[in-house]
Design a protein around this motif. Structure first.
Motif, short mmCIF file in Angstrom:
data_model
loop_
_atom_site.label_atom_id
_atom_site.label_comp_id
_atom_site.label_asym_id
_atom_site.label_seq_id
_atom_site.Cartn_x
_atom_site.Cartn_y
_atom_site.Cartn_z
N ASP A 149 0.80 -1.22 0.00
CA ASP A 149 0.00 0.00 0.00
C ASP A 149 0.84 1.27 0.00
OD1 ASP A 149 1.04 -0.21 2.49
OD2 ASP A 149 -0.86 -0.16 3.58
N SER A 150 2.16 1.13 -0.09
CA SER A 150 3.11 2.25 -0.21
C SER A 150 3.17 3.13 1.03
CB SER A 150 2.77 3.13 -1.43
OG SER A 150 2.77 2.36 -2.60
N THR A 151 2.61 2.71 2.15
CA THR A 151 2.66 3.52 3.37
C THR A 151 3.91 3.23 4.19
OG1 THR A 151 1.37 1.88 4.61
CG2 THR A 151 0.15 3.63 3.48
N LEU A 152 4.50 2.06 4.02
CA LEU A 152 5.66 1.66 4.83
C LEU A 152 6.89 1.52 3.95
CD1 LEU A 152 4.02 -1.13 7.06
CD2 LEU A 152 4.27 1.30 7.59
N LEU A 153 8.02 1.91 4.50
CA LEU A 153 9.31 1.72 3.84
C LEU A 153 10.19 0.89 4.76
CD1 LEU A 153 11.23 2.49 1.47
CD2 LEU A 153 12.04 4.37 2.91
N LEU A 154 10.68 -0.23 4.25
CA LEU A 154 11.52 -1.14 5.03
C LEU A 154 12.97 -0.94 4.63
CD1 LEU A 154 8.60 -2.51 4.90
CD2 LEU A 154 9.78 -4.62 5.45
N SER A 155 13.82 -0.75 5.62
CA SER A 155 15.24 -0.48 5.37
C SER A 155 16.10 -1.35 6.28
CB SER A 155 15.55 1.00 5.62
OG SER A 155 16.94 1.24 5.55
N PRO A 156 17.07 -2.08 5.72
CA PRO A 156 17.98 -2.86 6.59
C PRO A 156 19.01 -1.93 7.25
CG PRO A 156 18.53 -3.16 4.28
CD PRO A 156 17.33 -2.28 4.30
N VAL A 157 19.09 -2.03 8.57
CA VAL A 157 20.01 -1.20 9.36
C VAL A 157 20.96 -2.15 10.08
CG1 VAL A 157 20.22 0.59 11.09
CG2 VAL A 157 18.20 0.51 9.64
N GLY A 158 22.09 -2.44 9.46
CA GLY A 158 23.01 -3.40 10.06
C GLY A 158 22.42 -4.79 10.04
N ASN A 159 22.30 -5.39 11.22
CA ASN A 159 21.72 -6.73 11.31
C ASN A 159 20.27 -6.70 11.77
OD1 ASN A 159 22.29 -5.85 13.90
ND2 ASN A 159 22.79 -7.89 14.66
N ARG A 160 19.62 -5.53 11.65
CA ARG A 160 18.20 -5.39 11.98
C ARG A 160 17.46 -4.79 10.80
NH1 ARG A 160 17.41 -5.46 17.80
NH2 ARG A 160 19.37 -5.19 18.94
N VAL A 161 16.12 -4.74 10.92
CA VAL A 161 15.27 -4.15 9.88
C VAL A 161 14.42 -3.07 10.53
CG1 VAL A 161 13.46 -4.53 8.17
CG2 VAL A 161 15.20 -6.29 8.58
N SER A 162 14.49 -1.85 9.99
CA SER A 162 13.67 -0.73 10.47
C SER A 162 12.53 -0.49 9.49
CB SER A 162 14.50 0.54 10.62
OG SER A 162 15.44 0.43 11.66
N VAL A 163 11.38 -0.09 10.03
CA VAL A 163 10.18 0.16 9.23
C VAL A 163 9.74 1.60 9.49
CG1 VAL A 163 7.82 -0.54 8.71
CG2 VAL A 163 9.51 -2.25 9.38
N PHE A 164 9.63 2.39 8.42
CA PHE A 164 9.21 3.79 8.53
C PHE A 164 7.81 3.93 7.95
CE2 PHE A 164 13.84 3.75 8.04
CZ PHE A 164 14.23 4.48 9.17
N SER A 181 24.51 -5.99 21.00
CA SER A 181 24.41 -6.44 19.61
C SER A 181 24.91 -7.87 19.47
CB SER A 181 25.21 -5.51 18.70
OG SER A 181 25.17 -5.97 17.36
N LYS A 182 24.34 -8.57 18.51
CA LYS A 182 24.80 -9.91 18.15
C LYS A 182 25.48 -9.93 16.79
CE LYS A 182 21.08 -12.13 20.76
NZ LYS A 182 19.88 -13.00 20.68
#
Length: 923
Positions: A42-57, A630-631
């Motif tokens: 639906d184009s409302t969320l942007l997923l970005s890999p941040v190191g060994n995690r995933v952030s959602v904007f 961190s792991k």
């Protein structure tokens, strides 16, 4: 024991248990490191890999969150299925994690055993494809089968045919074919169905460099391939050029005369740079290309018309993504950690973020707890919004590493200390620097403290042994406090009084009364170098962290030690890659370099140059909880055990530089400084970055704390929104019994049961049905454990409610009844009172607006005799005075009166808003 005292006891125990209920909730300060960024369906969320995690904007609601799970190494690819339920992320070693995107729970771990360059779900969501080395693997999307058994990963098909690693893949619109692009300078089509295997086994060759991407057109009759050297080939299924005459009927029936051929060649004409990423939006025929010089272009195909050409810096564009509608473009650059969302039609940025280029040295919460300020060695100060996760402003006036930041008490002024020899004051309303403080000599400031009133600022340095004191109003140096015999390592002001505590490498603490007449103070011996200091919020106790791994507590009034915690056994220092021993036997960094008191002064959180964040209970001197920072095994200090299979006589196999074996010239070139531990891109350091925590701070709301680490700004909080915590539930507490109690006018009982069930609609119904006359009685008898919940509900409910007076009466009665307890335990009510404050500010703004708009209308109506021309209609206006003879403004029907929740005629007065242009309509 009475019911009231029982509820109080439960409230105290619940509050104490919350001290150790902190969980990882978000990662700020870093928006993108490497890999691909993707939009939700639906184009409302942007997923970005941040190191060994995933952030959602969340680009619509301006929020963000980071998944709690971690990979063993940095993430290389992520993919989200069309339904938005499954997220699959794969790290550099090919280890994948399947996550339920809605509930944020990890479902399955899997090892693909090779580097994954690309990963995509099919458009129908039934399959997903990934590139594993030079093989293309097709897997079934995990689902529940007919036997109700969950099958995580079932491989559907594997394709081999490329001679080098596959870089990217693209699904056809009907999910029947996959086209892959490889380093062997060719692209190939693969069929999902074995019946079409012969039809689809086609190779597209002709490029002179790596094929970076291959795409189907919207009708799947045209295929576009883009190579690294900037060539775009257009392929179509056309007939062969024939030499003799062949009839049209014979030619159409003979498919051997048809094949995929290049019908058009286009070139980007780029000099001294290469194509880094490319994507194609088939529905709108948009081709978006990112280059190694930071430039990106938008073309319209098949005409190859250049629509836009922009640059996002001088560093390569590593990833590009287009949302479903083709309006937004997302770009990521690894070098500086940049993330952009660009709307190409309006030529505007939806999102433009960049993290710190270097290590974060310090952080500070704003007094309302809504923002965090970070100081970095790159000379920049950034302000981060906690809810959205976005950077609101960046200050670049410092010319060297910023070592400390701190807010004044009201939160409108911020101070920073820097190694360039200056302390600066910042106005956070106009976002500018309005004062610069310097010493008589050019020295480097490494610590900072601000008086609670915001009138005095102090700073210490490693170059001399003095504390410099300035006046914020005049900017002049007021005093130089001398007495320490070593460099001043840290400073801390009391929040209640103007008492300054300083610590030094001379193994002493000194307590200064800034506004006192005598500045002679007796030192308090610590017997080790002091690395960090923190003063309790009430100003009666100070704690210090020392080089020998102890946290000591001192009573300020009596100048004596009242407690001590040995932290060495709690610290996980981790092993480095070159170590020949396990983390358990390591003696490295067995101390804390930053500590901070909690809001109530009963707990303390500590961090240092290790992989541990420790939360201690001060009265009992015990460890409440230990957090692993961190792991990520790409950082030194995160591994615990020794892998003997990688150890040789020359050292670890992981220490061998394998960059020279890369096939790309730009990957082989090493421009880094040998042995550089700080600064620059992580991938260009010859010394692996170490995990460390440089600063920890508690939020003023007392429900979260933040830690500035190598991985970014980690936020640990008590999640009150998701927490389902009904008190004393039994079989008699049901929605039906709650409604029955409400109908029987047992308002307190009904309200308590509604909060026990924790159902918003039920709380709303009971709240609105309580008459005005009973508000005071219910508020007085409400158990204290429900007061913060009710205040928070009123704050959120009232923002969209029309009944201002009704909500204000509730707030007034609750504060009158429980104000003493709220004052004693401010940390419990911080969040709810912030919501109430927001509502009251809105009411004040609307009331003043109505009064200002109706000023002349009311004067006009007062100047008349209250009758119209024919004398039939009489109108009276309530302008805020309370007279016994006030009459109704409106003749409301019975249906209207039901919505007013028990208001009498006198209390049901509406503000009259009359437009000045329509005054003559009333006469």
């Amino acid at each position: 024991m009475s019911y009231q005292s029982k509820c109080k006891e439960e409230a105290y125990s619940h509050c104490s248990s919350m001290k150790s209920d902190f969980k990882f909730s978000n990662l700020l300060g870093t928006v993108y490191i490497q890999g691909n960024v993707i939009f939700s369906e639906d184009s409302t969320l942007l997923l970005s890999p941040v190191g060994n995690r995933v952030s959602v904007f969340d680009l619509i609601n301006n929020k963000s969150f980071t998944f709690e799970y971690e990979h063993r190494k940095n993430i290389s690819r992520i993919a989200l299925n069309k339904q938005g339920t499954l997220l699959l992320s794969v790290d550099e070693d090919g280890r994948g994690i399947l996550v339920n995107f809605k509930t944020r729970n990890v479902i399955h771990h899997f090892n693909f055993k090779d580097k994954v360059y690309d990963l995509k779900f099919s458009p129908d969501g039934k399959l997903f494809a990934l590139t594993c080395g030079r093989f293309l693997q097709i897997w079934k999307t995990p689902s529940i089968g007919e036997d109700r058994q969950f099958a995580p990963f079932v491989r559907h098909r594997i394709h081999a045919g490329h001679f080098a690693e596959i870089i990217s893949l693209t699904w056809s619109k009907d999910s029947r074919f996959v086209i892959s692009s490889s380093k062997d300078m060719a692209a190939r089509i693969w069929s999902i169905d074995s019946a079409e295997k012969d039809l689809a086994s086609i190779t597209f060759s002709g490029h002179r460099d790596y094929v970076m991407g291959s795409f189907f057109s919207d009708n799947q009759e045209v295929i576009y391939t883009v190579s690294k050297d900037g060539a775009l080939f257009q392929w179509e299924y056309t007939k062969k050029p024939t030499e003799g005459y062949i009839s049209e009927d014979e030619e159409e029936s003979d498919l051997s005369n048809y094949s995929w051929r290049i019908t058009k060649k286009n070139y980007f004409h780029i000099k001294q740079t290469k194509v880094k990423c490319v994507t194609f939006h088939a529905a709108s025929n948009l081709l978006v290309v990112g280059f190694g010089n930071g430039e990106f272009r938008i073309y319209e195909l098949p005409t190859f018309t250049l629509i836009q050409q922009l640059s996002m810096g001088q560093n390569p564009v590593n990833t590009v993504s287009v949302n479903k509608s083709g309006e937004w473009l997302a770009f990521g650059s690894s070098k500086l950690g940049q993330l952009l969302v660009y709307e190409w039609q309006s030529e505007s940025y939806i999102l433009k973020q960049q993290g710190h280029f270097d290590t974060m040295n310090d952080l500070a919460y704003s007094p309302d707890g809504s923002r965090i300020v970070t100081a970095s060695s790159d000379g920049k100060i950034k302000i981060w919004d906690i809810v959205s996760g976005f950077c609101l402003a960046t200050f670049e006036e410092h010319v060297s590493a910023v070592t400390a930041v701190q807010f004044a008490k009201k939160g409108q002024i911020m101070f920073s200390a820097c190694l360039d020899g200056t302390v600066k004051a910042w106005d956070l309303i106009r976002y500018r620097n309005f004062r610069t403080f310097t010493a008589t000599e050019r020295i480097q400031f490494n610590c900072l403290a601000v008086d609670p009133s915001g009138e005095i600022v102090c700073a210490g340095s490693l170059d001399d042994f003095n504390i410099h004191v300035w006046s914020v109003q005049t900017g002049q140096l007021l005093d130089t406090l001398s007495g320490h015999e070593g460099p001043v390592s840290c400073l801390s002001f009391s929040n209640e009084n103007s008492v300054l505590a300083s610590a030094s490498w001379d193994k002493t603490i000194r307590i200064w009364s800034i506004f006192g007449r005598s500045q002679q103070v007796e030192p308090i011996e610590v017997f080790s170098d002091v690395l960090a200091i923190s003063m309790r919020p009430d100003g009666k106790q100070v704690s210090v962290s020392t080089l020998n791994g102890q946290i000591s507590f001192f009573d300020i009034e009596n100048a004596r030690q009242v407690g001590n915690i040995d932290c060495r056994k709690d610290i996980i220092s981790g092993r480095h890659l070159e170590d020949r021993f396990t983390a358990k036997n390591s003696s490295r960094s067995k101390y804390f370099t930053t500590i901070e008191y909690s809001f109530d002064g009963l707990a303390i959180v500590a961090g240092g140059n290790n992989n541990s964040l420790c939360l201690y209970d001060i009265p009992n001197e015990v460890l409440l909880k230990r957090f692993i920072v961190s792991k990520n095994m790409t950082l030194n200090g995160t591994m615990e055990f020794l892998n003997s299979s990688k150890m040789t006589e020359a050292g670890s196999l992981d220490l061998i530089d394998q960059d020279a074996e890369n096939s790309d010239l730009e990957d082989r070139i090493d421009n880094s400084l040998p042995g550089s531990r700080a600064g620059g891109d992580l991938s260009t350091r010859r010394v692996r970055p170490e995990i460390r925590v440089t600063s920890v701070r508690f939020s003023p709301t007392a429900n979260a704390f933040a830690a500035a680490s190598t991985e970014g700004l980690l936020i640990y909080s008590v999640d009150e929104a998701v927490l389902f915590d009904p008190f004393d539930l039994d079989v008699d507490v049901t929605p039906q019994t709650t409604i029955e109690a409400l109908e029987n006018k047992e308002y307190l009982h009904a309200l308590v049961m509604a909060f026990r069930l924790n159902e918003i609609y039920l709380i709303n119904r009971v709240y609105e049905k309580i008459p005005l006359d009973n508000i005071s009685l219910v508020a007085n008898n409400l158990p204290i454990i429900y007061v913060p919940k009710l205040l928070k509900f009123i704050g959120e409910f009232s923002m969209d409610s029309q009944h201002m007076e009704f909500n204000l009466l509730w707030i007034k009665n609750l504060i009158v009844a429980h104000g003493k307890y709220m004052s004693a335990y401010k940390n419990e009510f911080a969040g709810s009172l912030r919501a109430i404050r927001r509502f009251i500010a809105r009411v004040a703004k609307e009331v003043t607006g109505v009064a200002r708009n109706n000023k002349y209308s009311c004067k006009f109506l007062e100047s008349t005799d209250g009758t119209t021309g024919n004398g039939d209609v009489k109108m009276e206006v309530d302008i805020g005075s309370d007279h016994d003879s006030d009459e109704e403004i409106f003749d409301a029907s019975d249906d209207d009166q039901e919505g007013w929740m028990g208001f009498s005629d006198k209390e049901r007065k509406l503000p009259l808003s009359v437009d000045s242009e329509s005054d003559e309509d009333l006469i």
